[in-house]
Design an enzyme around this catalytic site. Sequence first.
Site, PDB file in Angstrom:
ATOM      1  N   CYS A   1       0.849  -1.192   0.000  1.00  0.00           N
ATOM      2  CA  CYS A   1       0.000   0.000   0.000  1.00  0.00           C
ATOM      3  C   CYS A   1       0.893   1.252   0.000  1.00  0.00           C
ATOM      4  O   CYS A   1       1.841   1.338   0.792  1.00  0.00           O
ATOM      5  CB  CYS A   1      -0.897   0.010   1.238  1.00  0.00           C
ATOM      6  SG  CYS A   1      -1.842   1.548   1.347  1.00  0.00           S
TER       7      CYS A   1
ATOM      8  N   GLU B   1       3.656  -5.582   8.543  1.00  0.00           N
ATOM      9  CA  GLU B   1       3.974  -4.176   8.247  1.00  0.00           C
ATOM     10  C   GLU B   1       5.097  -3.671   9.154  1.00  0.00           C
ATOM     11  O   GLU B   1       6.050  -3.028   8.688  1.00  0.00           O
ATOM     12  CB  GLU B   1       2.722  -3.307   8.417  1.00  0.00           C
ATOM     13  CG  GLU B   1       3.001  -1.842   8.120  1.00  0.00           C
ATOM     14  CD  GLU B   1       1.789  -0.940   8.356  1.00  0.00           C
ATOM     15  OE1 GLU B   1       0.642  -1.410   8.205  1.00  0.00           O
ATOM     16  OE2 GLU B   1       1.995   0.239   8.710  1.00  0.00           O
TER      17      GLU B   1
ATOM     18  N   ASN C   1      -6.376  -4.083  11.796  1.00  0.00           N
ATOM     19  CA  ASN C   1      -7.395  -3.023  11.895  1.00  0.00           C
ATOM     20  C   ASN C   1      -8.754  -3.575  12.310  1.00  0.00           C
ATOM     21  O   ASN C   1      -9.532  -2.883  12.974  1.00  0.00           O
ATOM     22  CB  ASN C   1      -7.434  -2.188  10.610  1.00  0.00           C
ATOM     23  CG  ASN C   1      -8.122  -2.897   9.488  1.00  0.00           C
ATOM     24  OD1 ASN C   1      -9.334  -2.814   9.355  1.00  0.00           O
ATOM     25  ND2 ASN C   1      -7.372  -3.620   8.668  1.00  0.00           N
TER      26      ASN C   1
HETATM   27 FE1  SF4 Z   1      -3.271   1.134   3.113  1.00  0.00          FE
HETATM   28 FE2  SF4 Z   1      -3.467  -0.496   5.206  1.00  0.00          FE
HETATM   29 FE3  SF4 Z   1      -4.572   1.918   5.300  1.00  0.00          FE
HETATM   30 FE4  SF4 Z   1      -5.630   0.108   3.746  1.00  0.00          FE
HETATM   31  S1  SF4 Z   1      -5.520  -0.004   5.953  1.00  0.00           S
HETATM   32  S2  SF4 Z   1      -5.208   2.255   3.173  1.00  0.00           S
HETATM   33  S3  SF4 Z   1      -3.827  -1.038   3.075  1.00  0.00           S
HETATM   34  S4  SF4 Z   1      -2.399   1.475   5.118  1.00  0.00           S
END
Ligand code: SF4
Length: 313
Positions: free
Chosen positions: A99, A129, A227
Amino acid sequence: MTLDRILLAEPRGFCAGVERAVQVIDLVLEAYEAPIFCRREIVHNRHVVEVFESKGVTFVEELTEVPDNATVVFSAHGVSPTVWAAAEARGLTVIDATCPLVTRVHLEVKAYVKKGLSILYIGHAKHDEAVGVMGEAPDRITLIETVADAESAVVADESKVVCLTQTTLSVDDTQEILNVLKSRFTQLVVPPKSDICYATSNRQLAVKKLCEEVDLVLIVGSSNSSNSKRLVEVARSCGTAAHLIANAGELNMEWLTDVRTVGLSSGASTPELLVDGVVEILQTKGTPSVGQVTVAIEDTVFRLPRELQQAGS
Ligand code: SF4
């Protein structure tokens, strides 16, 4: 008691980084010869991985499992420079689905190291990450996972220190850690734009808003999705019961006892069809209305890697 209402959080589900990563691997399947490998899960969602496995992608943990000269996709979470170097040494064709917001943190690390700063990096040990970012400068980065870590962190020169973070952290927990660091290191540099990405912040805000109206929150996402786990914590920190489920099959109907309104959201790597499946099951528990709580409209789109731009147009 029957369920009266289902409230969906908006935004939820796929972020721009995940949309891009999924598109990357689809285009690689079209444009490159088999076999196609992907280092680690392209995004942290089991369903997404299984769909690509069924299309012929082989997921590996390490590059040593990839034959010389083969094609390998790097996942959305990014990799450390040692992984890039190993790929080059092996003659692998690499398509990078990292990303761009993760790449930005890698670039921040390089820039601050060049300026002679030590880095305090708030993140989770072993998360792909964090491992990738810390690999940019292992001797100059100290991982901070907790307030206790922030209280005991030691740097070479307290006048030259910067704080960076993983993109998918809890906004509130990170602020708490940051406050400790700021009180200890009075010259701490904090980049003007938070490393916690827009998608993470928006999804957490939407869950907080949901909690004002619901008796129970369900988050659809994989157990290794950072997340998604943070969304459960956010709901619980608001005093609302919350559970993480990978799909409708993991929904325990006993959780719905005495629940009139259930709130539903999903992590940034969760396909919407998995949320649809949960809504369907919930609708068997009476005739609930389905509404939405919206805190932001997202329109971020990331460009594809250069090698794929023609294939994707
Ligand atoms: Fe990028 Fe991870 Fe944010 Fe999605 S959650 S926009 S993959 S940094």
